[in-house]
Design a protein around this motif. Structure first.
Motif, mmCIF file in Angstrom:
data_model
loop_
_atom_site.group_PDB
_atom_site.id
_atom_site.type_symbol
_atom_site.label_atom_id
_atom_site.label_comp_id
_atom_site.label_asym_id
_atom_site.label_seq_id
_atom_site.Cartn_x
_atom_site.Cartn_y
_atom_site.Cartn_z
ATOM 1 N N LYS A 14 41.828 15.522 -32.944
ATOM 2 C CA LYS A 14 41.322 14.145 -32.986
ATOM 3 C C LYS A 14 42.444 13.212 -32.561
ATOM 4 O O LYS A 14 43.477 13.123 -33.225
ATOM 5 N N TYR A 16 43.423 9.308 -31.708
ATOM 6 C CA TYR A 16 43.102 7.877 -31.749
ATOM 7 C C TYR A 16 44.126 7.163 -30.865
ATOM 8 O O TYR A 16 45.302 7.094 -31.229
ATOM 9 N N LEU A 53 32.170 17.176 -41.688
ATOM 10 C CA LEU A 53 30.919 16.576 -42.165
ATOM 11 C C LEU A 53 30.076 16.001 -41.021
ATOM 12 O O LEU A 53 28.955 15.549 -41.238
ATOM 13 N N GLY A 54 30.642 15.955 -39.836
ATOM 14 C CA GLY A 54 29.921 15.364 -38.704
ATOM 15 C C GLY A 54 29.982 13.856 -38.686
ATOM 16 O O GLY A 54 29.319 13.207 -37.874
ATOM 17 N N ALA A 55 30.775 13.268 -39.587
ATOM 18 C CA ALA A 55 30.884 11.802 -39.628
ATOM 19 C C ALA A 55 31.892 11.295 -38.598
ATOM 20 O O ALA A 55 31.966 10.103 -38.332
ATOM 21 N N LEU A 56 32.652 12.214 -38.036
ATOM 22 C CA LEU A 56 33.656 11.863 -37.035
ATOM 23 C C LEU A 56 33.579 12.889 -35.915
ATOM 24 O O LEU A 56 33.539 14.104 -36.184
ATOM 25 N N LEU A 57 33.535 12.391 -34.679
ATOM 26 C CA LEU A 57 33.442 13.317 -33.545
ATOM 27 C C LEU A 57 34.838 13.753 -33.116
ATOM 28 O O LEU A 57 35.724 12.912 -32.959
ATOM 29 N N MET A 70 28.596 21.688 -35.389
ATOM 30 C CA MET A 70 28.416 20.316 -35.898
ATOM 31 C C MET A 70 28.225 19.295 -34.774
ATOM 32 O O MET A 70 27.743 18.196 -35.014
ATOM 33 N N ARG A 74 24.063 19.409 -36.401
ATOM 34 C CA ARG A 74 24.701 19.157 -37.692
ATOM 35 C C ARG A 74 23.721 19.010 -38.849
ATOM 36 O O ARG A 74 24.057 19.318 -39.992
ATOM 37 N N LEU A 78 24.052 20.199 -42.651
ATOM 38 C CA LEU A 78 24.215 19.162 -43.694
ATOM 39 C C LEU A 78 23.222 19.343 -44.846
ATOM 40 O O LEU A 78 23.531 19.022 -45.989
ATOM 41 N N PHE A 83 28.985 16.745 -50.451
ATOM 42 C CA PHE A 83 30.300 16.122 -50.333
ATOM 43 C C PHE A 83 30.513 15.159 -51.482
ATOM 44 O O PHE A 83 29.595 14.471 -51.909
ATOM 45 N N SER A 85 33.649 12.330 -52.947
ATOM 46 C CA SER A 85 34.985 11.742 -52.792
ATOM 47 C C SER A 85 35.066 10.503 -53.658
ATOM 48 O O SER A 85 34.123 9.712 -53.694
ATOM 49 N N TYR A 87 36.620 8.044 -52.923
ATOM 50 C CA TYR A 87 36.800 6.911 -52.003
ATOM 51 C C TYR A 87 35.515 6.524 -51.283
ATOM 52 O O TYR A 87 35.508 5.593 -50.483
ATOM 53 N N VAL A 88 34.441 7.276 -51.521
ATOM 54 C CA VAL A 88 33.132 6.902 -50.952
ATOM 55 C C VAL A 88 32.190 6.763 -52.143
ATOM 56 O O VAL A 88 31.924 7.732 -52.848
ATOM 57 N N ARG B 94 29.426 0.495 -50.217
ATOM 58 C CA ARG B 94 30.303 1.561 -49.672
ATOM 59 C C ARG B 94 29.603 2.923 -49.722
ATOM 60 O O ARG B 94 30.190 3.943 -50.059
ATOM 61 N N HIS B 98 28.139 8.486 -47.707
ATOM 62 C CA HIS B 98 27.255 9.503 -48.304
ATOM 63 C C HIS B 98 25.964 9.636 -47.495
ATOM 64 O O HIS B 98 25.495 10.737 -47.251
ATOM 65 N N VAL B 101 26.319 11.589 -44.141
ATOM 66 C CA VAL B 101 26.658 13.017 -44.155
ATOM 67 C C VAL B 101 25.571 13.791 -44.904
ATOM 68 O O VAL B 101 25.759 14.935 -45.283
ATOM 69 N N ARG B 260 31.040 7.070 -35.009
ATOM 70 C CA ARG B 260 31.462 8.456 -35.282
ATOM 71 C C ARG B 260 32.661 8.837 -34.419
ATOM 72 O O ARG B 260 33.496 9.621 -34.836
ATOM 73 N N ARG B 261 32.731 8.287 -33.221
ATOM 74 C CA ARG B 261 33.892 8.567 -32.361
ATOM 75 C C ARG B 261 35.155 7.922 -32.931
ATOM 76 O O ARG B 261 36.229 8.480 -32.889
ATOM 77 N N LEU B 265 32.578 5.156 -39.730
ATOM 78 C CA LEU B 265 31.438 5.348 -40.630
ATOM 79 C C LEU B 265 31.872 5.583 -42.071
ATOM 80 O O LEU B 265 31.317 5.020 -43.001
#
Lengths: 264, 270
Positions: A14, A16, A53-57, A70, A74, A78, A83, A85, A87-88, B94, B98, B101, B260-261, B265
């Motif tokens: 990944k 950035y 998780l498929g939340a980030l490509l 995924m 995905r 899923l 999942f 956390s 933080y979520v 927030r 969840h 995913v 997502r890129r 998210l």
């Protein structure tokens, strides 16, 4: 990929702009195991979990979860994963029961009310299940979040710091519950944690990350022995600070999960 | 529709019902603005009707044209705002990390928040419409079947506007949340809600032609001022709505993939 692997990650990257958050990592996680993804802040653990998780490509590479790619498929994976956390958040204005109802329906859980009652009993939620999540203590919120992550009886559970900010008693109960649940259900867990006691107690395998790469791997006992340290806390510090000759990835490590023993 | 789609759409809808049903201030706020607007514009209509001759026909036309327009415009506005707020609720809580995913598909989530926005618009519009009866002796329901066509087209426009605005919020982040309230108002002058399009400069008239609401409000005036139901206006509005609905859903889907890129998210929050 090993055909039996629940998680199979190959050459995952990944990028950035100027930062390479994850730098070509590969690993397999066998079914029924508990694997820790360790590393200091910014090592790339959360980015790796987000891609699982498929939340980030990913920029490149491949993630297969429960046999599903995924990038292409995905949602089938899923439905059998979950999942949690700290933080979520879950919606704090809703009660624990309402949150479980909503996520139970999202995951297509049959006999949902029975499942919620069973989770309430297993995780001792009864006292506060009909109270707003925002009114609960950190420990109660963590148990509620864990209940949400188990609502669909997942085959694979991803946990990001499952006992962060909990008192030792509550943290110990959560670890005990996870240990028992894994034995009973055969569920696979991948967790990111900064608590090395937790890792020693729960995990069969450890993946050590630093600057986006997997720099070492093995069982906790194997790592402690190899680094000549007394526990995982000291191994973690060696790797994070680069204070051991072993903290640079060796040319070859015997790896119980990866026949190639590649250290990315 | 995939197996389980209805259950997932219902789950998202239920989440918003839980929020609304336990917050009296939120419910009152949804009902408050349409009712205040209706009362205010009802008196404005009476004032203009009195200056324009004061006979019953003039009053009926004024009430039908202005008050009907106020109520119908509010349906469009509330539908759009309701859809964008349904997204913002997840950001404020927030909870996006969840939701996205879970096995919930983006298209199912869009379907669910459309349903939520429709419910919110109805909660606001129905009390206002009912209040107009004792206040002004005006019932929007007297329009009969044409009202359904006006309503349906304006809800569709509220949906695609909401999808486009939500896409902007996904891209720009929650700091741009005022877009949810501002954007539709910027289109009102082009849609000729309270007047005929010929009072507008030519370029505004031309721009207004691509907005479905322009055709709906022309249809409303044809009915209230001339007693004619113009099906052609409704078809034009419907065609434009279908086109923009596809555009809106595609743009929002692109915005989610872009998030997502870039990894935004899981980080979504206040």
């Amino acid at each position: 990929m090993s055909s039996a692997a629940v998680i199979s990650v190959s050459d995952l990257v990944k990028q950035y702009k100027t930062v390479r958050a994850v730098d070509g990592i590969s690993f397999d996680v066998p079914p029924g195991s508990v694997t820790a993804l360790l590393g200091g802040n910014g090592a790339g653990k959360t980015t790796t979990i987000a891609m699982m998780l498929g939340a980030l490509l990913p920029t490149s590479g491949r993630v297969q979860m429960l046999g599903h790619d995924m990038a292409k498929d995905r949602f089938r994976a899923l439905a059998r994963m979950n999942f949690s956390s700290p933080y979520v958040d879950l919606p704090k204005k809703l009660t624990v029961r309402e949150n479980l109802r909503i996520y139970g329906r999202l995951y297509g859980v049959r006999d949902l009310e029975k499942r919620i009652d069973a989770l309430a009993e297993e995780l001792d939620l009864g006292e506060f299940i009909d109270r707003g999540l925002g009114k609960l203590s950190a420990g109660q919120q963590t148990r509620a979040s864990l209940a949400k992550s188990l609502v669909n009886a997942p085959d694979l559970l991803l946990l990001d710091e499952p006992t962060a900010s909990l008192d030792p008693d509550t943290a110990d109960r959560i670890r005990g519950y996870l240990q028992d649940h894994c034995k009973r259900s055969g569920m696979t867990i991948l967790l990111a944690s900064h608590n090395m006691k937790e890792v020693e107690r729960l995990c069969d395998n450890v993946l050590m990350m630093k600057r986006g790469k997997i720099v070492d791997r093995g069982t906790p006992a194997d790592l402690v022995k190899r680094y000549g340290r007394k526990d995982m806390e000291e191994v973690f510090l060696d790797v994070a600070r680069g204070t051991s000759a072993l903290s640079a990835p060796p040319a070859h490590h015997p790896d119980p999960e990866s026949p190639e023993g590649e250290a990315a | 529709m995939l197996p389980g789609s209805f259950s997932r759409i219902y789950a998202v809808w239920l989440r918003h019902v839980y929020i609304l049903s336990r917050s009296v201030p939120r419910l009152l706020e949804i009902m408050y603005w349409p009712s205040v607007q209706m009362i205010l514009w009802g008196f404005v209509s009476r004032f203009f009707a009195a200056r324009g001759g004061g006979d019953l026909t003039t009053l009926d036309i004024a009430l039908g044209t202005l008050l009907g327009a106020v109520m119908l415009w509010d349906i469009l506005f509330r539908t759009q705002v309701g859809l964008s707020i349904a997204y913002l609720e997840e950001i404020w809580a927030r909870n996006m990390g969840h939701l996205f995913v879970s096995p919930l598909r983006p298209v199912e989530w869009m379907g669910a928040i459309m349903l939520v926005s429709l419910c919110r618009a109805m909660v606001g519009a129905i009390p206002a419409a009912l209040l107009a009866v004792p206040f002004y002796g005006f019932s929007i329901f007297d329009m009969g079947l044409p009202l359904l066509f006006f309503f349906f087209n304006l809800v569709l426009m509220g949906w695609w506007l909401g999808l486009l605005i939500t896409a902007m919020l996904v891209k720009a982040g929650p700091g741009a949340e005022s877009l949810a309230w501002m954007t539709t108002f910027a289109l009102a002058p082009f849609c000729a809600v309270y007047y005929t399009p010929d009072v507008l400069p030519v370029w505004m008239q031309q721009a207004g032609q691509i907005l479905p609401a322009t055709h709906v409000f022309e249809g409303l005036r044809a009915l209230t001022m001339h007693g004619v139901f113009r099906a052609d206006y409704m078809w034009q509005a419907f065609g434009l709505n279908l086109f923009f609905l596809i555009v809106g859903a595609s743009v929002l889907n692109w915005a989610f993939n872009d998030a997502r890129r870039h990894g935004t998210l899981l980080q979504s929050g206040e």
